[in-house]
Design a protein around this motif. Structure first.
Motif, mmCIF file in Angstrom:
data_model
loop_
_atom_site.group_PDB
_atom_site.id
_atom_site.type_symbol
_atom_site.label_atom_id
_atom_site.label_comp_id
_atom_site.label_asym_id
_atom_site.label_seq_id
_atom_site.Cartn_x
_atom_site.Cartn_y
_atom_site.Cartn_z
ATOM 1 N N ASN A 44 4.038 -0.515 -0.104
ATOM 2 C CA ASN A 44 3.574 -0.921 -1.431
ATOM 3 C C ASN A 44 2.918 0.210 -2.211
ATOM 4 O O ASN A 44 3.048 0.278 -3.432
ATOM 5 C CB ASN A 44 2.600 -2.093 -1.323
ATOM 6 C CG ASN A 44 3.292 -3.398 -0.982
ATOM 7 O OD1 ASN A 44 4.454 -3.413 -0.587
ATOM 8 N ND2 ASN A 44 2.579 -4.497 -1.130
ATOM 9 N N GLU A 45 2.232 1.102 -1.526
ATOM 10 C CA GLU A 45 1.540 2.186 -2.246
ATOM 11 C C GLU A 45 2.516 3.158 -2.908
ATOM 12 O O GLU A 45 2.120 3.971 -3.744
ATOM 13 C CB GLU A 45 0.550 2.928 -1.346
ATOM 14 C CG GLU A 45 1.158 3.595 -0.146
ATOM 15 C CD GLU A 45 1.118 2.734 1.119
ATOM 16 O OE1 GLU A 45 1.293 3.320 2.205
ATOM 17 O OE2 GLU A 45 0.914 1.522 1.034
ATOM 18 N N LYS A 99 -2.677 -7.638 -13.052
ATOM 19 C CA LYS A 99 -3.441 -7.989 -11.856
ATOM 20 C C LYS A 99 -3.344 -9.484 -11.572
ATOM 21 O O LYS A 99 -3.302 -9.892 -10.410
ATOM 22 C CB LYS A 99 -4.876 -7.517 -11.992
ATOM 23 C CG LYS A 99 -4.956 -5.995 -11.896
ATOM 24 C CD LYS A 99 -6.347 -5.467 -11.952
ATOM 25 C CE LYS A 99 -6.283 -3.947 -11.834
ATOM 26 N NZ LYS A 99 -7.577 -3.324 -11.870
ATOM 27 N N ASP A 105 -0.892 -11.180 -1.897
ATOM 28 C CA ASP A 105 -0.927 -10.198 -0.800
ATOM 29 C C ASP A 105 0.326 -9.337 -0.729
ATOM 30 O O ASP A 105 0.269 -8.190 -0.310
ATOM 31 C CB ASP A 105 -1.120 -10.906 0.545
ATOM 32 C CG ASP A 105 -2.561 -11.332 0.774
ATOM 33 O OD1 ASP A 105 -3.456 -10.811 0.074
ATOM 34 O OD2 ASP A 105 -2.793 -12.183 1.648
ATOM 35 N N GLU A 106 1.482 -9.910 -1.145
ATOM 36 C CA GLU A 106 2.723 -9.144 -1.069
ATOM 37 C C GLU A 106 2.721 -7.943 -2.012
ATOM 38 O O GLU A 106 3.550 -7.052 -1.879
ATOM 39 C CB GLU A 106 3.950 -10.040 -1.342
ATOM 40 C CG GLU A 106 4.053 -10.543 -2.760
ATOM 41 C CD GLU A 106 3.351 -11.875 -3.032
ATOM 42 O OE1 GLU A 106 3.764 -12.558 -3.975
ATOM 43 O OE2 GLU A 106 2.392 -12.217 -2.316
ATOM 44 N N ARG A 108 -0.264 -6.152 -2.522
ATOM 45 C CA ARG A 108 -1.441 -5.346 -2.209
ATOM 46 C C ARG A 108 -1.052 -3.878 -2.131
ATOM 47 O O ARG A 108 -0.001 -3.539 -1.603
ATOM 48 C CB ARG A 108 -2.043 -5.783 -0.877
ATOM 49 C CG ARG A 108 -3.325 -4.981 -0.547
ATOM 50 C CD ARG A 108 -3.992 -5.437 0.719
ATOM 51 N NE ARG A 108 -4.393 -6.819 0.559
ATOM 52 C CZ ARG A 108 -4.314 -7.726 1.523
ATOM 53 N NH1 ARG A 108 -3.864 -7.400 2.709
ATOM 54 N NH2 ARG A 108 -4.691 -8.952 1.302
ATOM 55 N N ASP A 109 -1.839 -3.009 -2.690
ATOM 56 C CA ASP A 109 -1.668 -1.551 -2.708
ATOM 57 C C ASP A 109 -0.634 -1.052 -3.713
ATOM 58 O O ASP A 109 -0.432 0.149 -3.846
ATOM 59 C CB ASP A 109 -1.339 -0.981 -1.316
ATOM 60 C CG ASP A 109 -2.467 -1.216 -0.316
ATOM 61 O OD1 ASP A 109 -3.639 -1.196 -0.749
ATOM 62 O OD2 ASP A 109 -2.180 -1.420 0.864
#
Length: 170
Positions: A44-45, A99, A105-106, A108-109
């Motif tokens: 994800n990042e 946001k 959660d999917e 996140r990052d």
């Protein structure tokens, strides 16, 4: 950076661990595009989500690239300082909407950004500045006269981008 040839033999995903840009406009297709970007990136990042705030619409310019300002205001009397505040407010609003839309959660990052620019310029400039490896772009599938009159951001990005562009057709 795309995987090396040796790594690609063992992985079916050429863009795994690459920086992926997903420009959004808050449509249903936008969320699907971010989901696709996350699947492709593997992490994800590595996914950067961008909403470009189009100043032409904020300042009352018509949608066809004309130069008439809304409310009958002449160009010489336009309040550019006020316009900068409008831009900043729209960027904050867009960030809050991103946001909210991607709060699960999917996502996140995943990294979120806004820019004030024309959509094509904003997307391609951001991609170049951030050394993006792939742009994943939703398409609204306009055709015919609508596409000719409004243009296609997706088509313009494909022509102007320094990196590959994946267009997700509806």
């Amino acid at each position: 950076m795309p995987a090396s040839p040796q790594t690609r033999r063992h992985s079916m995903n050429y863009f795994e661990n690459s920086k992926i840009l997903v420009p959004i406009d808050f449509s249903d297709q936008s969320k699907e595009a971010v989901e696709t970007g996350v699947k492709i990136a593997g992490k994800n990042e590595n996914v950067l989500v961008l909403h470009v705030v189009d100043p032409a619409q904020l300042y009352g310019l018509d949608d066809n690239g004309g130069y008439e300002l809304g409310g009958g205001m002449a160009a010489g009397t336009f309040n550019w300082e006020g316009a900068a505040k409008i831009d900043a407010n729209h960027e904050v609003t867009a960030m809050n909407q991103m946001k909210d839309m991607f709060g699960g959660d999917e996502f996140r990052d995943v990294q979120f950004f806004t820019a004030v620019d024309s959509p094509t310029e904003g997307i391609t400039r951001f991609a170049s500045d951030h050394k993006i490896d792939l742009i994943v772009l939703p398409s609204h599938g306009r055709s015919g006269v609508k596409r000719l009159l409004l243009g296609s951001v997706a088509e313009h990005v494909v022509r102007a981008a320094h990196c590959p562009v994946l267009i997700l057709r509806r």
